[in-house]
Design an enzyme around this catalytic site. Structure first.
Site, PDB file in Angstrom:
ATOM      1  N   TYR A 160       0.818  -1.203   0.000  1.00 36.55           N
ATOM      2  CA  TYR A 160       0.000   0.000   0.000  1.00 36.55           C
ATOM      3  C   TYR A 160       0.867   1.275   0.000  1.00 36.55           C
ATOM      4  O   TYR A 160       1.764   1.402   0.828  1.00 36.55           O
ATOM      5  CB  TYR A 160      -0.929   0.009   1.234  1.00 36.55           C
ATOM      6  N   ASP A 215       0.421   2.917   8.303  1.00 33.63           N
ATOM      7  CA  ASP A 215      -0.951   2.620   7.872  1.00 33.63           C
ATOM      8  C   ASP A 215      -1.019   1.199   7.307  1.00 33.63           C
ATOM      9  O   ASP A 215      -0.362   0.887   6.306  1.00 33.63           O
ATOM     10  CB  ASP A 215      -1.353   3.634   6.781  1.00 33.63           C
ATOM     11  N   HIS A 217      -3.842  -0.076   6.268  1.00 37.81           N
ATOM     12  CA  HIS A 217      -4.878   0.051   5.245  1.00 37.81           C
ATOM     13  C   HIS A 217      -5.819  -1.146   5.226  1.00 37.81           C
ATOM     14  O   HIS A 217      -6.116  -1.692   4.149  1.00 37.81           O
ATOM     15  CB  HIS A 217      -4.261   0.313   3.863  1.00 37.81           C
ATOM     16  N   GLU A 267     -11.036   6.891   8.865  1.00 32.17           N
ATOM     17  CA  GLU A 267     -11.097   7.674   7.632  1.00 32.17           C
ATOM     18  C   GLU A 267     -12.282   7.263   6.750  1.00 32.17           C
ATOM     19  O   GLU A 267     -12.723   8.045   5.924  1.00 32.17           O
ATOM     20  CB  GLU A 267      -9.775   7.612   6.858  1.00 32.17           C
TER      21      GLU A 267
END
Ligand code: GCO
Ligand code: MG
Length: 408
Positions: A160, A215, A217, A267
């Site tokens: 990612y 992160d 993800h 998010e």
């Protein structure tokens, strides 16, 4: 005072920003951001077909009642498309309120709690050395916090938010490559074996003060995420983001039972009902909502207050996913919030973006200094906007090496 008209613009430099402009009978206008990455035409159409015709004639000062009208009036509630459209309206109404009061928004929230809001930049590398160069680039510019993503050896595509080849470490993550997504590959075992060592190496190289973020993800399963969180503890992370898919909130209990690494999530959330239980059960440390997708300043301020009761700090989702209007709304909340944590911020800094959205919010030494102009403190140049048109794009999709679909 009445709303007399509103228009929506879709487009921008290297990115489809969705910008709402609400006009009033007193000549004051308000601006808001409805950008929903890679689905930009949908909130735009929701605004034009359903919401703007209802706004005309309303008193823009009643932002709370208008928000309730939008939310309760939809019947089919929530979801990112509707909430991004509501978010733009709510931002624009607060912009109008600030202009009427002749005050920057942070004053209307309760004034400044700090001079500057710490931000984190995105460092990324095709391999460890490349990543170290990328981190040095940001540290040299004065950033105190950096999100680090590294290519994983042995995976056909590297992971990612990492570049395919070395030296491209300042690449943006979202590219406009047409409607058919690029396919990336993923292997959780290879990632879990490799990444903890990289994080420790970064800590050794850059010392104890650098704030390191990472992160995942949404790519690990709960047991894997718990094991991974435990294994990255020596690097003393500022946060570990989205370790598991956000829909499975109980997964975070397992992580908490095994690790004290701070967890950041949110998010992809678009309402307080997506995070109230996580906050109340104190399963997270940072809440990552964005003012755009979470329906505007009015509901996000309620999330921030709830979070404050439970030691959860803010870490709002940031550019380049949102336009400078959302970033401005967040800059005002960041200046005020007693439980501010950090702000995600990618260096866009293009002259084209500044020309489209003139403002004097500024970045210095890894901190955002909020503008003192009334309202949001960002304008929108319609002549500039006429230069751009919508260009369809898509997030990549992710498959395991045997072809199984996975989480982007
Ligand atoms: C982040 C995010 C983003 C998302 C993007 C999707 O932490 O900034 O993970 O980069 O991938 O917003 O549109
Ligand atoms: Mg993220």
């Amino acid at each position: 005072m009445k709303i007399i008209d509103a228009k929506v613009f879709v487009g921008g430099p290297a990115k489809n920003y969705v910008t709402l402009k609400i006009m009033t009978d007193q000549g004051i206008y308000g601006l808001g951001d409805a950008t929903l990455n890679n689905r930009e035409t949908l909130p735009a159409q929701y605004l034009t077909d359903y919401l703007i015709p209802n706004l005309v004639g309303m008193d823009p000062r009643n932002s709370e009642d208008i928000w309730q009208f939008l939310y309760r009036g939809a019947y089919f509630r929530r979801g990112p498309i509707a909430m991004a459209a509501f978010g733009a309206i709510d931002m624009a109404l607060w912009d109008i309120k600030g202009k009427l009061a002749n005050m920057p928004l942070y004053q209307l929230f309760g004034g400044k709690s700090r001079d500057g809001a710490m931000v984190y930049a995105h460092a990324t590398g095709a391999d460890t050395e490349d990543l170290m160069d990328s981190i040095s680039y940001y540290v040299d510019q004065g950033y105190k916090a950096v999100r680090v993503q590294c290519g994983v050896p042995g995976m056909p595509t590297k992971g990612y938010a990492v570049p395919e080849s070395k030296g491209a470490f300042r690449n943006h993550i979202t590219s406009y490559s047409g409607i058919r997504p690029k396919v990336e590959t993923w292997d959780s075992d290879k990632y879990m074996r490799f990444m903890p060592g990289v994080l420790e190496e970064i800590r050794d190289r850059f010392g104890p003060d650098l704030k390191i973020l990472h992160d995942v993800h949404h790519r690990l399963m709960p047991r894997e995420a718990a094991a991974f969180a435990k294994s990255v503890e020596p690097a003393n992370l500022f946060w570990l983001e989205d370790p598991t898919p956000a829909e499975d909130q109980d997964a975070l209990t397992l992580i908490r039972q095994h690790s004290t690494v701070p967890i950041a999530i949110g998010e992809v959330f678009n309402s307080i009902y997506d995070c109230n239980k996580l906050i109340e059960r104190e399963l997270i440390d940072f809440i990552r909502v964005a003012v755009t997708y979470a329906g505007g300043i009015t509901p996000v301020k309620r999330i921030v207050d709830l979070a404050g009761l439970h030691h959860v700090r803010t870490g709002f989702h940031g550019a380049p996913s949102h336009s400078p209007l959302c970033m401005a709304a967040q800059a005002h909340l960041n200046a005020w919030a007693p439980n501010f944590g950090i702000q995600e911020y990618l260096v866009l800094g293009t002259p084209e973006c500044d020309a489209l959205f003139p403002s004097d919010h500024r970045m210095e030494n890894g901190m955002v200094l909020v503008s003192d102009a009334p309202g949001l403190g960002v304008d929108f140049d319609e002549k500039e906007a006429a230069r751009y048109e919508y260009a369809p794009g898509s997030h990549p999709v992710v498959r395991l090496e045997d072809g199984t679909m996975w989480n982007y």
